[in-house]
Design a protein around this motif. Structure first.
Motif, short mmCIF file in Angstrom:
data_model
loop_
_atom_site.label_atom_id
_atom_site.label_comp_id
_atom_site.label_asym_id
_atom_site.label_seq_id
_atom_site.Cartn_x
_atom_site.Cartn_y
_atom_site.Cartn_z
N VAL A 66 37.05 31.47 32.89
CA VAL A 66 37.94 31.67 31.82
C VAL A 66 39.10 32.56 32.33
O VAL A 66 39.16 33.75 32.24
N PRO A 67 40.08 31.86 32.48
CA PRO A 67 41.44 32.51 33.26
C PRO A 67 42.07 33.02 32.12
O PRO A 67 43.18 32.49 31.61
N SER A 68 41.69 34.12 31.45
CA SER A 68 42.39 34.75 30.34
C SER A 68 42.59 36.43 30.88
O SER A 68 41.64 37.13 31.05
N GLN A 69 43.92 36.43 30.93
CA GLN A 69 44.37 38.04 31.20
C GLN A 69 43.68 38.97 30.51
O GLN A 69 43.40 40.07 30.83
N ALA A 70 43.78 38.76 29.17
CA ALA A 70 43.28 39.69 28.34
C ALA A 70 41.83 40.03 28.43
O ALA A 70 41.35 41.25 28.51
N LEU A 71 41.07 38.88 28.73
CA LEU A 71 39.65 39.25 28.99
C LEU A 71 39.30 40.01 30.45
O LEU A 71 38.45 40.86 30.49
N LEU A 72 40.28 39.55 31.28
CA LEU A 72 40.08 40.19 32.57
C LEU A 72 40.36 41.45 32.49
O LEU A 72 39.62 42.33 33.25
N LEU A 73 41.34 41.68 31.84
CA LEU A 73 41.67 43.41 31.78
C LEU A 73 40.58 44.29 30.96
O LEU A 73 40.42 45.23 31.40
N ALA A 74 40.09 43.44 29.98
CA ALA A 74 39.06 44.17 29.19
C ALA A 74 37.63 44.37 30.08
O ALA A 74 37.20 45.37 30.20
N VAL A 75 37.45 43.19 30.84
CA VAL A 75 36.24 43.37 31.78
C VAL A 75 36.43 44.51 32.80
O VAL A 75 35.68 45.49 33.03
N MET A 76 37.71 44.53 33.39
CA MET A 76 37.85 45.62 34.41
C MET A 76 37.90 47.02 33.88
O MET A 76 37.56 48.11 34.56
N ALA A 77 38.45 47.19 32.48
CA ALA A 77 38.48 48.50 31.95
C ALA A 77 36.94 48.79 31.75
O ALA A 77 36.75 50.10 31.93
N LEU A 78 36.11 47.92 31.30
CA LEU A 78 34.68 48.45 30.87
C LEU A 78 33.97 48.63 32.16
O LEU A 78 33.38 50.02 32.05
N VAL A 79 34.16 48.03 33.19
CA VAL A 79 33.51 48.31 34.49
C VAL A 79 34.03 49.85 34.95
O VAL A 79 33.39 50.41 35.51
N LEU A 80 35.52 50.02 35.09
CA LEU A 80 36.06 51.19 35.48
C LEU A 80 35.30 52.33 34.57
O LEU A 80 34.89 53.33 35.26
N VAL A 81 35.21 52.31 33.30
CA VAL A 81 34.57 53.41 32.59
C VAL A 81 33.24 53.65 32.94
O VAL A 81 32.82 54.72 33.08
N VAL A 82 32.51 52.45 32.94
CA VAL A 82 30.93 52.55 33.16
C VAL A 82 30.88 53.47 34.67
O VAL A 82 30.02 54.22 35.00
N TRP A 83 31.65 53.03 35.56
CA TRP A 83 31.63 53.36 36.93
C TRP A 83 31.95 54.83 37.05
O TRP A 83 31.41 55.79 37.61
N VAL A 84 33.26 55.32 36.26
CA VAL A 84 33.47 56.73 35.84
C VAL A 84 32.29 57.60 35.69
O VAL A 84 32.13 58.59 36.09
N LEU A 85 31.86 56.99 34.61
CA LEU A 85 30.52 57.83 34.00
C LEU A 85 29.57 58.07 34.69
O LEU A 85 28.74 58.91 34.68
N LEU A 86 29.17 56.99 35.80
CA LEU A 86 27.92 56.94 36.53
C LEU A 86 28.23 57.78 37.80
O LEU A 86 27.39 58.16 38.54
#
Length: 239
Positions: A66-86
Motif C-alpha cells: 500500500v504505497p501511501s505516504q500518509a499511511l507510512l508516516l502514521a505507522v512509523m509514528a505509532l511504532v515510535l510512540v509505542v517504542w518510546v513508552l516501552l
C-alpha cells in the motif's frame, strides 16, 4: 569489520540468556521459588526490540503493498510512540541492584551468586536499551541524511539520542517511585491524578531532578563508550 560490528548484538543476546539462566537456576540450586518479577522484567526488557522488529516488518509491508505516504508516516509514528513508552522497561532492570528479592535473614542463595545475577540483569537491560537507541539513531540518519558521506558529524541524531535517554530516565523514575507502568497511559485521568498527587511533595521534584540527571549522564557515557563506536564502524563500512 562486519565481524567486529556483530560482536555487540551477539554479546548482548548472550548476556540476556546468561542473566535469565541465573534467575531460573537460582530456584533449583538453592531450593527457592523462582523470583518471577525478574523473569517478567527480562521479558519487558526485550519488548522494545520486538516492537522495532514488528514495526520494520509492517513498514516494509506498507511500502510494498500500500504505497501511501500518509499511511507510512502514521505507522512509523505509532511504532515510535509505542517504542518510546516501552523503552524504559529495558533500562529499568538497573533498579534490580537493590537486592529486594533476597530474604532479610538467612537467605540460602549465596551473596556472590546474587551479585553476579543482578549485575547481569542490570547490564543486560541497559545494553538492550542502548542497542535500541543505536538502531533508531541509525534509522534516523538513513531517513534524514541518506546521501551524506559523514552524517554523524551533524548534531541532530545525537540530540535525538540525548532526548531519548532523558525520557528513559524519566520513565524509570515513574516506574520505580510512582509505580507507573507503560500501559497506565491507557487510563489518562488516573495517570494525571496520581502524577499530580506525587509531585505535590516538593522533595519529589528534587528527587526527580537528581535521578534523571544522574541516570541520563550514566546512560550517555555508556552509549559513548560501548555503543557509539559500533555505529561509527557501521558508518565507515557503508562508505
Amino acid at each position: 569489520m562486519m565481524n567486529a560490528i556483530l560482536l555487540l548484538p551477539v554479546g548482548i543476546v548472550l548476556l540476556n540468556v546468561f542473566a535469565l539462566a541465573l534467575v531460573l537456576l537460582r530456584a533449583p540450586l538453592f531450593r527457592l521459588p523462582v523470583y518471577w518479577p525478574m523473569v517478567l522484567n527480562v521479558g519487558l526488557s526485550v519488548a522494545p526490540a520486538v516492537v522495532l522488529g514488528i514495526g520494520v516488518a509492517v513498514v516494509m509491508a506498507v511500502v510494498s503493498l500500500v504505497p501511501s505516504q500518509a499511511l507510512l508516516l502514521a505507522v512509523m509514528a505509532l511504532v515510535l510512540v509505542v517504542w518510546v513508552l516501552l523503552l524504559p522497561n529495558s533500562a529499568y532492570l538497573v533498579t534490580e541492584l537493590n537486592f529486594s528479592h533476597r530474604r532479610p535473614t538467612d537467605d540460602p542463595a549465596p551473596l556472590w551468586y546474587d551479585i553476579v545475577m543482578v549485575l547481569s540483569l542490570a547490564l543486560s537491560g541497559v545494553l538492550n536499551m542502548l542497542m535500541n537507541v543505536l538502531l533508531v539513531q541509525f534509522a534516523f540518519v538513513l531517513l534524514v541524511r541518506p546521501n551524506d558521506d559523514d552524517p554523524y558529524r551533524q548534531p541532530d541524531s545525537w540530540v535525538l539520542v540525548a532526548v531519548t535517554l532523558l525520557l528513559v530516565s524519566v520513565g524509570i523514575y515513574l516506574g520505580r517511585y510512582v509505580r507507573f507502568n507503560s500501559w497506565d497511559l491507557l487510563h489518562p485521568g488516573s495517570f494525571v491524578r496520581k502524577l499530580a498527587e506525587h509531585f505535590r511533595v516538593p522533595a519529589h521534584l528534587r528527587t526527580l531532578a537528581g535521578f534523571v540527571v544522574v541516570h541520563t549522564l550514566f546512560f550517555g557515557l555508556m552509549y559513548l563508550l560501548v555503543v557509539a563506536p559500533v555505529l561509527l564502524l557501521v558508518a565507515a563500512a557503508s562508505r
